[in-house]
Design a protein around this motif. Sequence first.
Motif, PDB file in Angstrom:
ATOM      1  N   MET A 286       0.758  -1.195   0.034  1.00  0.00           N
ATOM      2  CA  MET A 286      -0.206   0.029   0.185  1.00  0.00           C
ATOM      3  C   MET A 286       1.028   1.222  -0.113  1.00  0.00           C
ATOM      4  N   ALA A 287       0.790   1.929  -1.275  1.00  0.00           N
ATOM      5  CA  ALA A 287       1.670   3.074  -1.194  1.00  0.00           C
ATOM      6  C   ALA A 287       1.032   4.367  -0.414  1.00  0.00           C
ATOM      7  N   LEU A 288       1.886   5.052  -0.091  1.00  0.00           N
ATOM      8  CA  LEU A 288       1.432   6.313   0.734  1.00  0.00           C
ATOM      9  C   LEU A 288       1.248   7.488  -0.265  1.00  0.00           C
TER      10      LEU A 288
ATOM     11  N   ALA B 138      -1.345  17.512  -8.138  1.00  0.00           N
ATOM     12  CA  ALA B 138      -1.963  15.978  -8.382  1.00  0.00           C
ATOM     13  C   ALA B 138      -1.322  15.177  -7.165  1.00  0.00           C
ATOM     14  N   LYS B 139      -2.239  13.730  -7.118  1.00  0.00           N
ATOM     15  CA  LYS B 139      -1.676  12.850  -6.127  1.00  0.00           C
ATOM     16  C   LYS B 139      -0.472  12.098  -6.593  1.00  0.00           C
ATOM     17  N   GLU B 140       0.521  12.055  -5.661  1.00  0.00           N
ATOM     18  CA  GLU B 140       1.574  11.420  -5.954  1.00  0.00           C
ATOM     19  C   GLU B 140       2.266  10.636  -4.868  1.00  0.00           C
ATOM     20  N   GLU B 141       2.823   9.290  -5.180  1.00  0.00           N
ATOM     21  CA  GLU B 141       3.476   8.564  -4.082  1.00  0.00           C
ATOM     22  C   GLU B 141       4.353   9.056  -3.418  1.00  0.00           C
ATOM     23  N   PHE B 142       4.414   9.050  -2.338  1.00  0.00           N
ATOM     24  CA  PHE B 142       5.504   9.422  -1.510  1.00  0.00           C
ATOM     25  C   PHE B 142       6.745   8.519  -1.460  1.00  0.00           C
ATOM     26  N   LYS B 143       7.831   9.385  -1.925  1.00  0.00           N
ATOM     27  CA  LYS B 143       9.039   8.780  -1.726  1.00  0.00           C
ATOM     28  C   LYS B 143      10.015   9.640  -1.216  1.00  0.00           C
ATOM     29  N   PRO B 144      10.528   9.338   0.120  1.00  0.00           N
ATOM     30  CA  PRO B 144      11.761  10.105   1.038  1.00  0.00           C
ATOM     31  C   PRO B 144      12.965  10.350   0.113  1.00  0.00           C
TER      32      PRO B 144
ATOM     33  N   ASN C  38      -3.318   6.253   3.800  1.00  0.00           N
ATOM     34  CA  ASN C  38      -2.252   6.146   2.823  1.00  0.00           C
ATOM     35  C   ASN C  38      -2.929   6.980   1.619  1.00  0.00           C
ATOM     36  N   ASP C  39      -4.216   7.250   1.572  1.00  0.00           N
ATOM     37  CA  ASP C  39      -4.768   8.055   0.582  1.00  0.00           C
ATOM     38  C   ASP C  39      -5.052   9.429   0.896  1.00  0.00           C
ATOM     39  N   ASP C  40      -3.798  10.001   1.034  1.00  0.00           N
ATOM     40  CA  ASP C  40      -3.821  11.521   1.407  1.00  0.00           C
ATOM     41  C   ASP C  40      -4.233  11.789   2.493  1.00  0.00           C
TER      42      ASP C  40
END
Length: 464
Positions: free
Chosen positions: A1-3, A12-18, A358-360
């Motif tokens: 499950m991506a954040l 836009a909604k984007e996947e969080f990658k530190p 996870n969905d914003d």
Amino acid sequence: MALMFRNSLTRAKEEFKPIESGTVRMYTCGPTVYQYAHIGNFRAYMFEDLLRRYLKYKGYRVIQVMNLTDVDDKTIRDSRKKGISLKEHTAPFIEAFFNDIDTLRIERAEYYPAATEHIPEMVAIIKKLIARGLAYRADGSWYFKISDFPDYGKLANLDRSGLKSGARVATDEYEKESVSDFALWKAWDEEDGDVYWETELGKGRPGWHIECSAMSSKYLGNHFDIHTGGVDNMFPHHENEIAQSEGANGEKFVNYWLHCEHLIVESRKMSKSLGNTYSLRDLMDKGYSALALRYLLLATHYRQQLNLTFDGLEAARGALERYNDFIANLSDYGGGRSSGEAGAIVDRVLQEFESRMNDDLNISGALGAVFDFIRDINRLRADGRLSIEERDRALTAIRRIDTVLDFQTRQAALDAEIESLIARRTEARKRKDFATSDSIRDQLLAMGIVLEDTPQGVKWKRKV
Ligand SMILES: [Zn+2]
């Protein structure tokens, strides 16, 4: 499950990658300490608390910086009005701010840098901008030249064709209609009184925007993961931060910009004239608990306008009662025969809570899942169709979720602490570490808790 986060920069909604795996570096614009913070301010701090706690829930190490603006147009104006020094004026508001966030259980950030303690860092950035031809001097002050920074306007989505080259504003806050070159360093004038610094840029004081560029890069680096704030900070403040930081460093400033919407009170905009700019103290004096306010401020998605109503505070009180009764009743539950349903119910709440968050940070969806869980487990408990092992799994799940929500009343939190001490004592006894087990028993006795070893395990009660 991506954040996923909705990024204001890309819309836009984007996947969080530190940037660095496992660590999140984030900057949040903090209070201007010229008055007591009001509930509108706390809405933003509460959203940042939710974000921070959820990142930790996901296993990230969080490094958060929140600045204290203790020099700007307003702090100077009000200290002069009172005839006291800037420090004397801001100190009690700084203290009140920390008291309030503790009362609301807003977790402390790692750093709270004050603007007045970072003047050399601000001067250094302005010098870089001068060297790159992005700053110029006018009437003794230094300004950022927005016409020479092609990315200016990318966050607030400004139409650059309307830019008036060379138009300047010296005030810290202004409307979108007056997009202008903004002050980086303000030359001293009489209205500043004794508030000034003698620097290479001349005698004066920093503009508001430069402090966030200076302090974020000092504690988080030139390029970091998340920057948050209220929507009202998007322009000009955050737009100007980007211009300063990217202009000076020649690299991307922030990957994800998250902005939280306004709060209104009883469907009306907060304003001095309506008398509805409540502080935390005002609401507590009316008999509402800080925890009810915490609930209400958290429970609306951060990108939706929050309408704070007194009915809403009552409803929050009711929800908190249900939540805490659930934990208390479950803790007291003596066990029964498993119906085999609880495992799936526990799995579902953990999975739903995470997928919603996870969905914003869909907190309303996440809370819905939590209250469904409470209803379902309550039903099994009331019918005695829950085993002790299932009860423990349910308690563990709600306590894990509560690391994000922090809705447990002190009593319930205390109960949780007692139970964890008892669990540690049981562990110690299992490995025949009687010194530890005795010292835990003494510690509990000192808290007024008496233990009783029974065939069903350890029971505890309060000394009367
Ligand atoms: Zn800021």
